[in-house]
Design an enzyme around this catalytic site. Structure first.
Site, short mmCIF file in Angstrom:
data_model
loop_
_atom_site.label_atom_id
_atom_site.label_comp_id
_atom_site.label_asym_id
_atom_site.label_seq_id
_atom_site.Cartn_x
_atom_site.Cartn_y
_atom_site.Cartn_z
CG ASN A 9 84.85 70.99 7.34
OD1 ASN A 9 86.16 72.18 6.66
ND2 ASN A 9 85.06 69.86 7.20
NE ARG A 97 89.31 71.03 8.30
CZ ARG A 97 89.39 70.74 7.75
NH1 ARG A 97 89.38 70.62 7.02
NH2 ARG A 97 90.45 69.60 7.58
NE ARG A 245 97.93 69.79 2.35
CZ ARG A 245 97.42 69.16 2.85
NH1 ARG A 245 97.44 69.40 4.30
NH2 ARG A 245 95.98 69.27 2.64
CD GLU A 383 85.97 66.36 8.40
OE1 GLU A 383 86.99 66.46 8.42
OE2 GLU A 383 85.79 66.22 7.33
#
Length: 398
Positions: A9, A97, A245, A383
């Site tokens: 990842n 990922r 962001r 994940e």
């Protein structure tokens, strides 16, 4: 026969990796590692499956200037003698990922030249993430060209959305070209949807909102374990504010930056991905821990805005679901930010959500103050386990 799988990842300044061995139909964790602080203060930390530290080393800044350089360090360790002994044999396949799968990839895909080309062509939709995701794929192709590799897409879990949810109010031709709402953090949401059946079966099939709060943040509405809507959309810029962001903004601001600030597309891209969010609003940091410790009024404003926007979007997703049976916190901030969890739940109390202060501080799974009504849960995401599971499935399929 035991098989071993590696999940990678790669982010903008870190590489997480875990190695798993098959144990019947299950996956047993053998190694988990993190190389973070890439380009600033790199540190490599690796543990075995029992949690014992194998490596804890601070590295010279100049030795890890990029994710590509970090991948070389991680790859060298994983192909070394210590890793082979601990994992218990060679790696059978690697899962990665990949943030953006576009309109075509609705499930994980085995990587060949054609798939790699299609993934690379989507880089403009995720310029902060896609190149970093691609770096370890290319590195392992050079290191072990015979080793099967699998791409697991953050967008795939959301591909079952209705057309109504996925469309923007723009001409149909653009939708047909792929300009639509995709949603991200899907690997994390898929893991949480599965974990809910284990830890909270009473709500797993109901109306659930999951808050994936890290440096990147989004919310997802689940109905019967399936994604029906998400705050992120065409790119990973949309939705709630994040570390650097802005989340959703008036598109007129982009026009303003072009006309009044003479910014071109590249400058606007850097601005939106790197100079906004908590960092831009506070003028201090994108790290919630630093902002919470600061007495600066702009740090407080940034956190207040963060909570406000999250509670606003929880209300919107609750409307989409027609109510809420559970709110789940996950990822770095969601799992560790007790104060922010409390503030978000307080702002969403009108939905019937309650919070037990002691359970919240102790980081229990069920944080609800009362036994009835909608649940407030905290479930750590994994994940890498999800990536390894998809990789095993594709390898077993041949």
């Amino acid at each position: 026969m035991q098989q071993n799988f590696l999940a990678v990842n790669a982010g903008s300044s870190s590489i997480k990796f875990q190695a798993f061995a098959t144990a019947g139909d299950n996956l047993a964790r053998r190694v988990s590692g993190l190389l973070d602080g890439i380009g600033s203060q790199p540190r490599l930390h690796i543990k075995d499956g029992a949690g014992a530290t194998l490596v804890d080393e601070s590295l010279a800044t100049l030795s890890v200037p990029s994710v590509e350089a970090g991948e070389a360090i991680v790859g060298d360790w994983l192909t070394g003698t210590m890793a082979a002994d601990i994992i218990g044999g060679p790696i059978a396949a690697i899962g990665h990922r990949v943030v953006h799968g576009g309109p075509d990839f609705s499930t994980a895909a085995r990587i060949d030249d054609a798939v790699l080309a299609r993934i690379t062509a989507l880089t403009h939709l995720a310029p902060l993430h896609q190149p970093k995701n691609l770096a370890p794929i290319h590195a392992w192709r050079q290191r072990r060209p015979d080793l099967p590799q699998v791409a697991c897409f953050d967008t795939a879990f959301h591909r079952g959305h209705s057309e109504l949810a996925d469309r923007f109010a723009i001409p149909d031709a653009l939708y047909r070209e792929g300009v639509r709402r995709y949603g991200f953090h899907g690997i994390s949401y898929e893991f949480i949807a599965g974990k809910l059946r284990e830890v909270a079966p009473a709500v797993a099939g109901g109306r659930v909102i999951v808050a994936h709060l890290g440096n990147g943040c989004s919310l997802c509405a689940l109905q019967d374990g399936r994604s029906v809507d998400s705050t992120m959309s065409f790119t990973a810029l949309d939705g709630i504010p994040m570390g650097t962001r802005p989340g959703a903004i008036d598109p007129g601001i982009v026009l303003y930056l072009m006309r009044e600030k003479a910014m071109d597309a590249a400058a606007i891209e850097r601005f939106l991905y790197h100079q906004c969010g908590l960092k831009g609003l506070s003028g201090i940091s994108n790290d919630v821990r630093i902002l919470e410790a600061s007495a600066d009024k702009m740090a407080r404003l940034a956190l207040d805005h963060f909570v406000y926007r999250i509670t606003k979007e929880i209300g919107a997703l609750a409307a989409v679901l027609g109510g809420i049976d559970a709110l789940v916190f996950t990822a770095g901030i969601g799992e560790n930010g007790a104060d922010l969890r409390a503030r978000i739940v307080a702002g969403s109390a009108w939905l019937g959500l309650t919070l037990d202060k002691d359970a919240n501080r102790a980081k229990k799974i069920d944080l609800s103050a009362v036994p009835q009504g909608p649940r407030v849960l905290m479930i750590p995401t994994d994940e890498e386990w999800m990536i390894a599971r998809h990789t095993k499935r594709l390898l077993d399929a041949g």
